[in-house]
Scaffold this active site. Structure first.
Site: not given
Lengths: 329, 361
Positions: A61, A130
């Site tokens: 990322e 998450h």
């Protein structure tokens, strides 16, 4: 003519249309190309645009965000997809310290027209890592804009606007739980300006403000309240930064009561900012304290009852509205 | 042939126009070891300009207090800027860390605007909004001084991505220090740059100290060029006190990148004579160590080559020194006489969107 299409298709149409129009636009992210998207948002895009413009990245990322930011600074208009905004935290340095600040640091020389997009917030029993909703965190940052749509129609128009017309970095917050939601989308091309809230339901007794998938809670509560002859006006923020507080204020002038429903953690959340703004601009119009329902002030746990207990729901929203109406039993 | 002094109105102007000789055009031989008189004189003048700029601004920082903030001098590392300039074209992009004065001046950001930026004036190269660590000159392809250690490694690869996407043959020179070599972004970026064969040259200016921590104390791997091995990236070590060596190694790397051969890591071994920043007491190294490197001073080396080859006389070199000194003195005058930014600049250059509704109360 309008068609009923899924949220993910609306996003895909937005990207496809803008990529057909402008060669500088490209999509990069994990699994966006050959896998056709972890949530199938980018299905078919590799086939149409080829690997130069629909680019699979490794799980990296920080690295691919940096490449996107540098590419934007050097004349391209990237769309960077995060499988979830939870993973973008690894790239926060590039977003906060480079993308958002370089225009200022360079005295206006280096701009960064880039769209970061992906699923945001909770999506069932995914565990704490998450499940975070990041609107408030990003909305704190000057130099970027934050969009958080609640339906496919808005998502398409806002995403097209962000890709084509926004010259600043845009954080585009979706939801894994909304990708399958259907909405009516016209055949004709359209854009929706950022920074404009949408009054989804007219009402006169109380104003409920929300955004993203919590709009379902807000609208659900309004429907329940309607049965008890409480008329709620429901406002969908659509854009978080800049915040269209004027639309909220106009509504509060009519209803004199305000309830905010959001999935953020409570401390320094979107509701905190709205509350400050409305007490300052609309103090004389308020007949009750501004109230809110946020996510619980805790990481989101796994067990289904704990998920339910931690997130806003219709029943608690209805109850809270009755409190500000001074009708609570 | 008698030496004719280069007749430029000012180095500032000359650099801006990029009218110095280039060796890295289509006919460039990257293995050339013969450099012309003009090359050496250009190197000498550029390196002196950087050094005098740093010495003057450090004095203004310490004596007058007119320059504030974190300030990182380039003194001792000038040969890198010199060799990189002759090894590249004006269209090539530079991006670096907060130790950015030397590379900004080399790339052609005007000396006046650099000094004004240190003073925080409206005429600065970032309108007084960046300061020492954030010089910018997009018009001369200088993409800035970046303050988060290592962050520009990834951003620089992104600049290169855009050049590749547009199918130009421009390359990006992406600079960072030995300290940044220990950041995760380096590894992610090396991986992506090799995966996509991006036209970027990663230049590690290894001055042996990450602030006060020597390279040996930051990793088991002290040869930074070896970090490229994990990604099968070509790499080289370079004597950073030699403009010739820098030019040649950069030339090879640039040629490879232009020919779509992908990135290179160059570990350029250099030495900063000054502390990490202006407030660094340098208790981690000895005076003898610093003096040892000063004996290899890149400016003195080039000066000696010029004299040995009779490219110029002592007198002519003194004239260059004088010209450079005058430019620096003029830049101080320019900075001091320049206005502060208007207060309403606070909310300008934050968004490209001119109608952004800022929260003001």
């Amino acid at each position: 003519m309008a068609r009923s299409i899924a949220f993910r298709e609306a996003l895909r149409e937005a990207m496809n249309e803008e990529m057909r129009r402008d060669d500088r636009v490209f999509l990069m992210g994990e699994e966006v190309a050959e896998y056709n998207g972890a949530y199938k948002v980018s299905q078919g895009m590799l086939a149409e645009f080829g690997p130069k413009r629909v680019i699979d990245t490794p799980i990296s990322e920080l690295g691919f965000t940096a490449v996107g930011v540098g590419a934007a600074q050097n004349g391209l208009r990237p769309i960077v997809e995060y499988m979830t905004w939870n993973f973008a935290v690894l790239a926060l340095d590039q977003i906060l310290n480079t993308a958002s600040k370089m225009l200022a640091m360079s005295g206006g020389q280096v701009s960064c027209p880039i769209v970061f997009r992906g699923g945001n917030g909770s999506a069932g029993q995914l565990g704490a890592q998450h499940s975070t909703a990041f609107e408030a965190m990003y909305a704190n940052i000057p130099g970027i804009k934050v969009v958080s749509p609640s339906n496919g129609y808005d998502a398409k128009g806002l995403l097209k606007q962000a890709i084509r017309y926004e010259e600043d970095p845009v954080m585009f917050m979706e939801s894994e739980q909304m990708y399958g939601d259907k909405s009516e989308v016209p055949d004709e091309e359209y854009y929706i300006e950022l920074g404009k809230a949408d009054v989804k339901k007219q009402g006169k007794d109380v104003t409920i403000v929300s955004f993203n998938k919590m709009m379902k809670v807000a609208l659900g509560a309004a429907a329940e309240l309607e049965k008890e002859n409480i008329s709620a006006e429901v406002i969908d923020l659509r854009t978080i930064r800049p915040l269209d507080w004027q639309t909220i204020l106009e509504s509060v002038k009519k209803t004199n009561r305000l309830v905010i429903v959001e999935e953020q953690w409570p401390f320094a959340s979107i509701s905190s900012e709205i509350t400050y703004r409305i007490q300052k601009e609309g103090f004389d119009y308020l007949d009750a304290p501004i109230r809110r329902i946020t996510a619980a002030d805790a990481p989101l746990h796994y067990a289904p009852n704990l998920v339910a207990a931690a997130l806003p729901d219709v029943a608690r929203t209805v109850k809270l509205v009755k409190e500000v109406m001074y009708q609570a039993k | 042939m008698p030496f004719k002094p280069v007749n430029f109105k000012s180095v500032t102007r000359r650099l801006k126009l990029h009218s110095f000789p280039y060796f890295c055009g289509s006919n460039f031989n990257p293995l050339a070891t013969k450099f012309s008189k003009e090359t050496y004189l250009y190197w000498y003048e550029l390196m002196q300009l950087i050094r005098q700029f740093e010495l003057m601004s450090e004095e203004k920082y310490k004596m007058d207090g007119k320059i504030r903030g974190f300030y990182h001098a380039y003194i001792g590392q000038e040969a890198i800027a010199a060799g990189c300039m002759t090894g590249t074209r004006p269209e090539d992009l530079f991006i670096t860390s907060y130790r950015d004065h030397g590379l900004a001046i080399a790339k052609g950001v005007s000396v006046n605007s650099c000094m004004a930026e240190l003073y925080g004036k409206a005429t600065g190269c970032a309108k007084g909004k960046g300061g020492s660590m954030h010089f910018f000159g997009k018009d001369v392809n200088f993409y800035g001084g970046h303050g988060i250690v290592g962050a520009q490694i990834g951003t620089g690869a992104g600049l290169a991505f855009a050049e590749q996407y547009r199918d130009t043959d421009n390359v990006v020179l992406c600079y960072f220090g030995d300290g940044a070599a220990r950041q995760g972004i380096l590894h992610e970026t090396f991986n992506l740059a090799m995966l996509w064969k991006l036209p970027v040259i990663f230049i590690c200016e290894n001055n042996n100290y990450a602030m006060g921590t020597s390279v040996e104390r930051t990793s088991n791997v002290v040869d930074i060029y070896k970090l490229a091995d994990a990604y099968e990236m070509p790499a080289d070590t370079v004597d950073g006190m030699s403009a010739e060596a820098v030019h040649e190694s950069v030339g090879r790397a640039v040629k490879r990148a232009r020919e779509k051969g992908g990135p290179t890591l160059l570990e350029i071994k250099t030495y900063r004579y000054k502390g990490h920043s202006i407030s660094d007491p340098q208790k981690y190294r000895t005076k003898e160590e610093v003096d040892e490197y000063k004996d290899k001073d890149p400016i003195q080396q080039v000066r000696k080559t010029i004299l040995d080859n009779k490219f110029a006389t002592e007198k002519e070199i003194t004239a260059i020194d004088k010209r450079v000194y005058d430019i620096v003195v003029e830049s101080v005058k320019f900075a001091e006489e320049s206005p502060w930014p208007d207060d309403d600049e606070v909310l300008k250059d934050v968004y490209m969107d001119k109608n952004y509704p800022f929260i003001v109360d």
